[in-house]
Design a protein around this motif. Structure first.
Motif, short mmCIF file in Angstrom:
data_model
loop_
_atom_site.label_atom_id
_atom_site.label_comp_id
_atom_site.label_asym_id
_atom_site.label_seq_id
_atom_site.Cartn_x
_atom_site.Cartn_y
_atom_site.Cartn_z
N GLU A 97 -1.68 -29.68 17.07
CA GLU A 97 -1.46 -29.82 18.45
C GLU A 97 -2.42 -28.75 19.32
O GLU A 97 -3.01 -29.01 20.62
CB GLU A 97 -0.19 -29.98 19.12
N ALA A 98 -2.29 -27.44 19.06
CA ALA A 98 -2.79 -26.32 19.58
C ALA A 98 -4.34 -26.31 19.85
O ALA A 98 -5.02 -25.85 20.70
CB ALA A 98 -2.26 -25.10 19.13
N LYS A 99 -4.91 -26.46 18.64
CA LYS A 99 -6.44 -26.44 18.68
C LYS A 99 -7.23 -27.06 19.47
O LYS A 99 -8.25 -26.65 20.39
CB LYS A 99 -6.94 -26.44 17.03
N PRO A 100 -7.03 -28.36 19.67
CA PRO A 100 -7.56 -29.21 20.62
C PRO A 100 -7.31 -28.75 22.23
O PRO A 100 -8.26 -29.16 23.05
CB PRO A 100 -6.90 -30.60 20.43
N SER A 104 3.13 -19.57 24.75
CA SER A 104 3.59 -21.10 24.80
C SER A 104 4.97 -21.22 24.87
O SER A 104 5.62 -22.07 25.12
CB SER A 104 2.99 -22.02 23.46
N ASP A 105 5.89 -20.22 24.03
CA ASP A 105 7.25 -20.27 23.55
C ASP A 105 7.43 -21.67 23.03
O ASP A 105 8.52 -22.19 23.12
CB ASP A 105 7.99 -20.36 24.79
N HIS A 106 6.49 -22.22 22.11
CA HIS A 106 6.57 -23.31 21.34
C HIS A 106 7.72 -22.79 20.05
O HIS A 106 7.53 -21.87 19.41
CB HIS A 106 5.51 -23.68 20.78
N PRO A 107 8.67 -23.61 19.69
CA PRO A 107 8.89 -25.15 20.26
C PRO A 107 10.03 -25.08 21.39
O PRO A 107 10.36 -26.26 21.61
CB PRO A 107 9.41 -25.72 18.85
N VAL A 108 10.50 -24.18 21.65
CA VAL A 108 11.50 -24.28 22.77
C VAL A 108 10.81 -25.09 23.97
O VAL A 108 11.74 -25.59 24.77
CB VAL A 108 11.84 -22.76 23.43
N VAL A 109 9.61 -24.96 24.20
CA VAL A 109 8.93 -25.66 25.21
C VAL A 109 9.24 -27.08 25.24
O VAL A 109 9.23 -27.83 26.29
CB VAL A 109 7.54 -25.26 25.45
N THR A 110 9.39 -27.59 23.93
CA THR A 110 9.83 -28.95 23.47
C THR A 110 10.89 -29.33 24.25
O THR A 110 11.13 -30.71 24.17
CB THR A 110 9.76 -29.30 22.44
N SER A 167 5.97 -30.20 26.48
CA SER A 167 5.55 -30.11 25.25
C SER A 167 4.43 -28.98 25.33
O SER A 167 4.07 -28.39 26.49
CB SER A 167 4.76 -31.34 24.88
N LEU A 168 3.88 -28.61 24.31
CA LEU A 168 2.75 -27.53 24.18
C LEU A 168 1.88 -28.05 25.06
O LEU A 168 0.96 -27.27 25.88
CB LEU A 168 2.31 -27.33 22.92
N THR A 169 1.27 -29.19 25.07
CA THR A 169 0.11 -29.83 25.80
C THR A 169 0.61 -29.67 27.24
O THR A 169 -0.33 -29.25 27.98
CB THR A 169 -0.09 -31.42 25.45
N SER A 170 1.43 -30.25 27.57
CA SER A 170 2.02 -30.26 29.07
C SER A 170 2.19 -28.73 29.44
O SER A 170 1.48 -28.52 30.88
CB SER A 170 3.26 -31.27 29.31
N ARG A 222 -3.12 -23.96 33.24
CA ARG A 222 -4.77 -24.38 33.53
C ARG A 222 -4.70 -24.64 35.19
O ARG A 222 -5.43 -24.17 35.83
CB ARG A 222 -5.48 -25.27 32.57
N GLU A 223 -3.98 -25.80 35.21
CA GLU A 223 -4.11 -26.25 36.67
C GLU A 223 -3.54 -25.23 37.95
O GLU A 223 -4.25 -25.01 38.92
CB GLU A 223 -3.18 -27.46 36.88
#
Length: 276
Positions: free
Chosen positions: A39-42, A231-237, A241-244, A250-251
């Protein structure tokens, strides 16, 4: 825009013990490095620092050694126990295991009584980090930020990184009194701010605008030279999500200069954690 993730948690229950995960059923499962990179590389994340996952104390050295052997992990922030008299010996063992790739240490303070970090011994032990170029990540609740102020004042030669924007209670209390407490800790020149770990303080229907006043206040308080992203992944889930989270971050800073965005997403991390 390339990203260095300064706050990645990886969970390998078959190798290490995580007592606290029994109270976090939503993430109480394996979270592998391969799944993360898929998920992270893209998203533009090119490298990551592993952040200790509060393993059982007996597993601290094993966790540090294991994660440093995983692909894409360019360093580790290891767990530690600065409240203990034998901390200097623990530090030496971590440095030996890390072979130059332990970049900092962390003791989660919001899970222990406030008086754990109060004794002079705690601060004196942290002062040992400076001679090795190591940082100390502060993980505190918003109502505990004064504890971070006290530590940073007692150990001015140590670089502290305040995790998760100081953990504002976005979903309940809101901006105040977190906003003033954040200003106070950010006024200390040896404290940096980490833009991370706030998504899980929101309802699942959060938007970038939900997060914007918190992120912008952290950046305004610390300045662009003293902030990093994580990212705080996976707590972000838990609520996203990592993507969101990457897309939201960025926004929020999209209108800033290219230079400032680079500072947040990778340049400051490389300098503060000495990744070069």
């Amino acid at each position: 825009m390339r990203i260095v993730d300064t706050h990645l948690h990886l969970i390998y229950p078959d190798r290490l013990s995580y007592p606290w995960l029994g109270n976090a059923p939503a993430i109480n499962k394996p979270w592998s490095v391969d799944a993360y990179w898929a998920e992270a590389k893209p998203l533009g994340i090119e490298a990551a620092l592993h952040m200790e996952v509060d393993v059982a104390e007996a597993d601290i050295l094993a966790e540090t050694e294991f994660v440093l052997g995983l692909p894409g992990i360019i360093g580790a922030i290891a767990a530690c126990r600065p409240e203990n008299p034998d901390f200097p010996a623990q530090l030496e063992k971590l440095l030996a295991v890390g072979k130059g790739r332990v970049k900092g240490l962390r003791r989660i303070l919001h899970e222990v009584p406030d008086d754990v970090s109060a004794p002079q011994l705690f601060a004196d032990n942290l002062r040992l980090l400076a001679r090795h170029g190591l940082t100390f990540d502060l993980c505190l609740r918003a109502d505990q930020l004064h504890l971070g102020v006290a530590l940073a004042q007692k150990a001015p030669e140590v670089t502290f990184i305040l995790d998760h924007c100081g953990n504002p209670d976005i979903n309940s209390i809101g901006l105040d009194p977190w906003r003033q407490s954040l200003r106070e800790i950010a006024a200390l020149p040896n404290v940096m701010g980490k833009v991370s770990g706030i998504v899980n303080h929101c309802d699942p229907d959060w938007t970038p605008e939900t997060l914007r006043p918190y992120v912008e206040h952290v950046i305004d308080s610390f300045g662009w030279d003293r902030v990093v992203w994580g990212s705080d992944h996976p707590v972000v889930t838990l609520t996203g999500s990592l993507t969101s989270w990457v897309e939201a971050a960025r926004e929020i800073v999209a209108d800033e200069t290219q230079e400032n965005q680079e500072k947040l997403f990778y340049r400051n991390a490389e300098r503060i954690y000495r990744l070069g």
